[in-house]
Design a protein around this motif. Structure first.
Motif, mmCIF file in Angstrom:
data_model
loop_
_atom_site.group_PDB
_atom_site.id
_atom_site.type_symbol
_atom_site.label_atom_id
_atom_site.label_comp_id
_atom_site.label_asym_id
_atom_site.label_seq_id
_atom_site.Cartn_x
_atom_site.Cartn_y
_atom_site.Cartn_z
ATOM 1 N N SER A 143 0.825 -1.210 0.000
ATOM 2 C CA SER A 143 0.000 0.000 0.000
ATOM 3 C C SER A 143 0.858 1.259 0.000
ATOM 4 O O SER A 143 0.583 2.203 -0.729
ATOM 5 N N HIS A 144 1.868 1.290 0.862
ATOM 6 C CA HIS A 144 2.750 2.462 0.876
ATOM 7 C C HIS A 144 4.077 2.135 1.548
ATOM 8 O O HIS A 144 4.205 1.119 2.234
ATOM 9 N N ILE A 145 5.024 3.019 1.283
ATOM 10 C CA ILE A 145 6.378 2.902 1.837
ATOM 11 C C ILE A 145 6.711 4.234 2.486
ATOM 12 O O ILE A 145 6.474 5.290 1.889
ATOM 13 N N VAL A 146 7.220 4.187 3.699
ATOM 14 C CA VAL A 146 7.598 5.422 4.397
ATOM 15 C C VAL A 146 9.113 5.460 4.582
ATOM 16 O O VAL A 146 9.725 4.472 4.996
ATOM 17 N N LEU A 147 9.694 6.606 4.228
ATOM 18 C CA LEU A 147 11.143 6.803 4.274
ATOM 19 C C LEU A 147 11.490 7.932 5.238
ATOM 20 O O LEU A 147 10.704 8.866 5.404
ATOM 21 N N ASN A 197 11.371 3.539 6.920
ATOM 22 C CA ASN A 197 10.626 3.488 8.186
ATOM 23 C C ASN A 197 9.756 2.241 8.211
ATOM 24 O O ASN A 197 9.847 1.435 9.129
ATOM 25 N N HIS A 198 8.880 2.060 7.236
ATOM 26 C CA HIS A 198 8.082 0.834 7.176
ATOM 27 C C HIS A 198 7.473 0.643 5.794
ATOM 28 O O HIS A 198 7.453 1.558 4.985
ATOM 29 N N VAL A 199 7.002 -0.585 5.579
ATOM 30 C CA VAL A 199 6.272 -0.942 4.357
ATOM 31 C C VAL A 199 4.890 -1.421 4.782
ATOM 32 O O VAL A 199 4.772 -2.282 5.662
ATOM 33 N N ALA A 200 3.845 -0.847 4.181
ATOM 34 C CA ALA A 200 2.467 -1.193 4.542
ATOM 35 C C ALA A 200 1.828 -2.042 3.453
ATOM 36 O O ALA A 200 2.093 -1.850 2.261
ATOM 37 N N TYR A 201 0.981 -2.974 3.887
ATOM 38 C CA TYR A 201 0.282 -3.879 2.980
ATOM 39 C C TYR A 201 -1.219 -3.694 3.162
ATOM 40 O O TYR A 201 -1.716 -3.729 4.290
ATOM 41 N N SER A 238 -1.830 -1.018 11.738
ATOM 42 C CA SER A 238 -1.312 -1.879 12.806
ATOM 43 C C SER A 238 0.110 -2.227 12.400
ATOM 44 O O SER A 238 0.340 -2.765 11.315
ATOM 45 N N TYR A 239 1.051 -1.864 13.246
ATOM 46 C CA TYR A 239 2.476 -2.005 12.918
ATOM 47 C C TYR A 239 3.100 -3.168 13.682
ATOM 48 O O TYR A 239 2.810 -3.376 14.861
ATOM 49 N N PHE A 240 3.980 -3.859 12.985
ATOM 50 C CA PHE A 240 4.709 -5.001 13.554
ATOM 51 C C PHE A 240 6.169 -4.885 13.138
ATOM 52 O O PHE A 240 6.502 -4.113 12.235
ATOM 53 N N VAL A 248 6.681 -3.440 9.467
ATOM 54 C CA VAL A 248 5.671 -3.712 8.441
ATOM 55 C C VAL A 248 4.303 -3.384 9.025
ATOM 56 O O VAL A 248 4.135 -3.337 10.245
ATOM 57 N N GLU A 249 3.339 -3.152 8.145
ATOM 58 C CA GLU A 249 2.017 -2.680 8.575
ATOM 59 C C GLU A 249 0.931 -3.398 7.785
ATOM 60 O O GLU A 249 1.077 -3.607 6.582
ATOM 61 N N TYR A 250 -0.152 -3.747 8.469
ATOM 62 C CA TYR A 250 -1.404 -4.056 7.789
ATOM 63 C C TYR A 250 -2.248 -2.798 7.821
ATOM 64 O O TYR A 250 -2.388 -2.157 8.876
HETATM 65 FE FE LIG Z 1 1.951 3.418 7.241
#
Ligand SMILES: [Fe+2]
Length: 302
Positions: A143-147, A197-201, A238-240, A248-250
């Motif tokens: 869904s998105h990538i945060v840097l 920072n994270h990758v969201a799915y 929801s971050y893991f 990673v995130e759902y």
């Molecule tokens: Fe996010």
């Protein structure tokens, strides 16, 4: 403003110190499907989308980002974007050519001004995909990538002026949400050392996200932050953290906007803007502490 634009996010490749435990996490716990493996490298796809792979893992001496892959519509767009990137002063890894990763395609690679490795490609083969149900706690797509960036305003300008992203929202003056199509955001940028920072799915629904949280908890991965609902994009979160330390995130319910007409707003940061529900555990302070990525300006071959 550039004429050719990035159109989507494709995949993220990581080097990890403990490949086997990360591999088990992505398949058994996170819900990806392994598509290929060779020479200490493994490729994974989501069950809900036809992108040939969304994650690649590689056995490495240090945990690092190997590649962030983006899409463009046509070979002409890939070539124009390569020229735009070169003209910006960013360092090319290689110019447009046939790609050897699963799904092939035509693309080029470069380092962001901060040194994270990127690819932009087109004509990548499509894989199988199936419809996910409301309760299927499985990822549909990235869904998105945060840097993070030491000069986050400059990196925002790189994404808008060079790659053709558009600003959807700001959170104060420190977090910028950027779109490349009608999804409210596909990239977001924060201050900090140069790193992911994270990758969201995307999962199919809020119920899917909650059931996914249950599966992760049952398998020993507790939620790091959430569940909650952000204001920018109105998506739930929801971050893991994966066994090798990547966040990673759902997420579900991300807003769709009019790509040509959406007017950016500035959200004044406060607790309720960060999380409209306010009932979850943790917060930004319980996420992995950002530090410079171990692979800056070091390209990795396929
Ligand atoms: Fe996010």
């Amino acid at each position: 403003m550039s004429h050719s634009r990035v159109s989507e996010i494709r995949h993220v490749a990581y080097g990890v110190v403990d490949l086997e435990v990360e591999r088990l996490f992505y398949t058994e716990t996170w819900g990806l499907e392994e598509t290929a493996a060779s020479d200490g490298r493994v490729w994974f796809r989501t069950p809900g989308h036809d992108e040939p792979f969304v994650v690649k893992l590689r056995q490495a001496a240090a945990n690092r980002v190997d590649l962030i892959a983006l899409a463009a519509a046509t070979p002409a767009d890939v070539e124009a974007l390569a020229q735009q990137v070169a003209a910006s002063g960013a360092r090319l890894i290689h110019g447009p050519r046939a790609l050897t990763s699963p799904g092939g395609g035509y693309g080029f690679r470069f380092f962001s001004p901060d040194g994270l490795p990127f690819e932009i490609s087109c004509d990548v083969a499509r894989g199988p995909q199936r419809e996910l149900g409301h309760w299927d706690a499985l990822p549909r797509r990235i869904s998105h990538i945060v840097l993070h960036s030491p000069d986050h305003q400059a990196l925002v300008r790189f994404f808008t002026d060079v790659l053709g992203f558009r600003i959807s929202d700001w959170l104060g003056d420190f977090m910028c949400f950027l779109r490349c199509n009608s999804a409210h955001h596909r990239i977001a940028i924060l201050p900090g050392p140069p790193c992911l920072n994270h990758v969201a799915y995307d999962v199919p629904s809020v119920d899917s996200m909650m059931r996914g949280i249950q599966r992760l908890r049952d398998q020993g991965t507790n939620i790091s932050w959430g569940p909650g609902r952000h204001t920018a994009g109105n998506n739930t979160f929801s971050y893991f953290v994966t066994p090798n330390g990547f966040a990673v995130e759902y997420t579900a319910d991300l807003d769709t906007v009019d790509d040509d007409r959406h007017v950016a707003t500035v959200h004044v940061p406060n607790k309720q803007v960060m999380d409209q529900w306010g009932i979850g555990t943790g917060g930004p302070h319980t996420m992995p502490h950002p530090k410079p990525d171990a692979g800056l300006f070091q390209p990795v071959e396929d």
